[in-house]
Design an enzyme around this catalytic site. Structure first.
Site, PDB file in Angstrom:
ATOM      1  N   HIS A 123       2.381  48.508  11.775  1.00  9.87           N
ATOM      2  CA  HIS A 123       3.163  47.589  10.933  1.00  9.87           C
ATOM      3  C   HIS A 123       3.103  46.175  11.511  1.00  9.87           C
ATOM      4  CE1 HIS A 123       5.783  51.369  10.064  1.00  9.87           C
ATOM      5  NE2 HIS A 123       5.060  51.135   8.982  1.00  9.87           N
ATOM      6  N   LYS A 130      16.528  60.293   2.055  1.00 10.41           N
ATOM      7  CA  LYS A 130      15.847  60.655   3.302  1.00 10.41           C
ATOM      8  C   LYS A 130      16.835  60.802   4.448  1.00 10.41           C
ATOM      9  CE  LYS A 130      11.086  58.981   3.011  1.00 10.41           C
ATOM     10  NZ  LYS A 130      10.154  57.979   3.556  1.00 10.41           N
ATOM     11  N   ARG A 141      -4.739  52.382   5.672  1.00  9.34           N
ATOM     12  CA  ARG A 141      -5.345  52.861   6.922  1.00  9.34           C
ATOM     13  C   ARG A 141      -6.628  53.631   6.660  1.00  9.34           C
ATOM     14  NH1 ARG A 141       0.190  55.645   8.415  1.00  9.34           N
ATOM     15  NH2 ARG A 141      -0.182  56.044   6.216  1.00  9.34           N
ATOM     16  N   SER A 201       4.580  56.307  11.253  1.00 13.70           N
ATOM     17  CA  SER A 201       5.932  56.479  11.793  1.00 13.70           C
ATOM     18  C   SER A 201       6.233  57.963  11.989  1.00 13.70           C
ATOM     19  CB  SER A 201       6.964  55.881  10.842  1.00 13.70           C
ATOM     20  OG  SER A 201       6.764  54.497  10.702  1.00 13.70           O
TER      21      SER A 201
HETATM   22  O1  PNS Z   1       7.004  53.224   4.163  1.00 11.94           O
HETATM   23  P1  PNS Z   1       6.757  53.883   2.844  1.00 11.94           P
HETATM   24  O2  PNS Z   1       7.614  55.110   2.722  1.00 11.94           O
HETATM   25  O3  PNS Z   1       5.314  54.152   2.610  1.00 11.94           O
HETATM   26  O4  PNS Z   1       7.218  52.835   1.691  1.00 11.94           O
HETATM   27  C1  PNS Z   1       7.273  53.230   0.352  1.00 11.94           C
HETATM   28  C2  PNS Z   1       7.947  52.151  -0.522  1.00 11.94           C
HETATM   29  C3  PNS Z   1       9.252  51.697   0.078  1.00 11.94           C
HETATM   30  C4  PNS Z   1       7.005  50.967  -0.663  1.00 11.94           C
HETATM   31  C5  PNS Z   1       8.187  52.787  -1.926  1.00 11.94           C
HETATM   32  O5  PNS Z   1       8.820  54.022  -1.768  1.00 11.94           O
HETATM   33  C6  PNS Z   1       9.024  51.917  -2.849  1.00 11.94           C
HETATM   34  O6  PNS Z   1       8.581  50.887  -3.301  1.00 11.94           O
HETATM   35  N1  PNS Z   1      10.276  52.358  -3.113  1.00 11.94           N
HETATM   36  C7  PNS Z   1      11.224  51.625  -3.940  1.00 11.94           C
HETATM   37  C8  PNS Z   1      11.440  52.294  -5.299  1.00 11.94           C
HETATM   38  C9  PNS Z   1      10.355  51.891  -6.263  1.00 11.94           C
HETATM   39  O7  PNS Z   1      10.135  50.733  -6.566  1.00 11.94           O
HETATM   40  N2  PNS Z   1       9.620  52.914  -6.773  1.00 11.94           N
HETATM   41  C10 PNS Z   1       8.528  52.727  -7.682  1.00 11.94           C
HETATM   42  C11 PNS Z   1       7.244  52.406  -6.931  1.00 11.94           C
HETATM   43  S1  PNS Z   1       5.904  52.136  -8.026  1.00 11.94           S
END
Ligand code: PNS
Length: 166
Positions: free
Chosen positions: A23, A47, A96, A134
């Site tokens: 990150h 979560k 990645r 993570s």
């Molecule tokens: O670290 P992560 O878990 O890969 O991050 C995922 C994240 C936070 C980018 C994704 O879960 C997200 O955008 N969540 C917010 C809800 C949302 O907008 N959902 C629709 C995504 S198209």
């Protein structure tokens, strides 16, 4: 002629539980490309995180202290709504490996459908971090493995504190 330009703000969203050097690498790249990069920690009530959102925000602020164009915030609800609230034109995601691609493409295209003006930009971390996540850091640490060099020293210290507390 003096050209005035709107500040280009990028959102770097994620769980950051915990923040890894992968990150940090992406944030450093983003901070060079955009006027401001906002690390946006998802408040996900479903979560079971290792670190609370407040702990993750405090750690990231400490790690990026002294970098004025790196900001740390939290969001809930739709990422695209948060990006618009913050006047961001870009969402940054790290890629990645090919295995990341399908999920990332789905999110990028869904976000584009929801709001076409916000562009998702993918960046590759340094190759030393391409296997890093993570989830793996937490697992390796919980089972007694060495995570030195995989997370910022402050995160390693916080992991040790959690280990002692738990
Ligand atoms: O670290 P992560 O878990 O890969 O991050 C995922 C994240 C936070 C980018 C994704 O879960 C997200 O955008 N969540 C917010 C809800 C949302 O907008 N959902 C629709 C995504 S198209």
């Amino acid at each position: 002629m003096t050209a005035t330009r709107k500040e280009r703000i990028a959102i770097y969203p994620g769980s950051f539980d915990p923040l890894t050097n992968g990150h940090v690498d992406i944030i450093a790249r983003g901070a060079r490309l955009f006027d401001r990069i906002v690390i946006a920690v998802l408040r996900n009530i479903e979560k079971q995180p290792l670190f609370s959102v407040e702990e993750r925000i405090a750690t990231a602020r400490e790690v990026f202290r002294g970098q004025p164009n790196v900001e740390v915030d939290a969001f809930d609800g739709l990422l695209i709504d948060y990006a618009r609230e913050r006047n961001a034109s870009v969402i940054v995601r790290g890629l990645r490996a090919v295995s990341d691609f399908e999920y990332e493409m789905q999110m990028a295209l869904m976000n584009r459908r929801l709001h076409p003006d916000v562009e998702t930009v993918f960046m590759m971390p340094a190759e030393t971090y391409t296997y890093l996540s993570s989830r793996l850091v937490k697992e390796v640490f919980a089972l007694g493995g060495d995570v030195t060099g995989l997370v910022p020293p402050l995160v390693e210290a916080r992991l040790r504190e959690k280990g002692r507390a738990g």
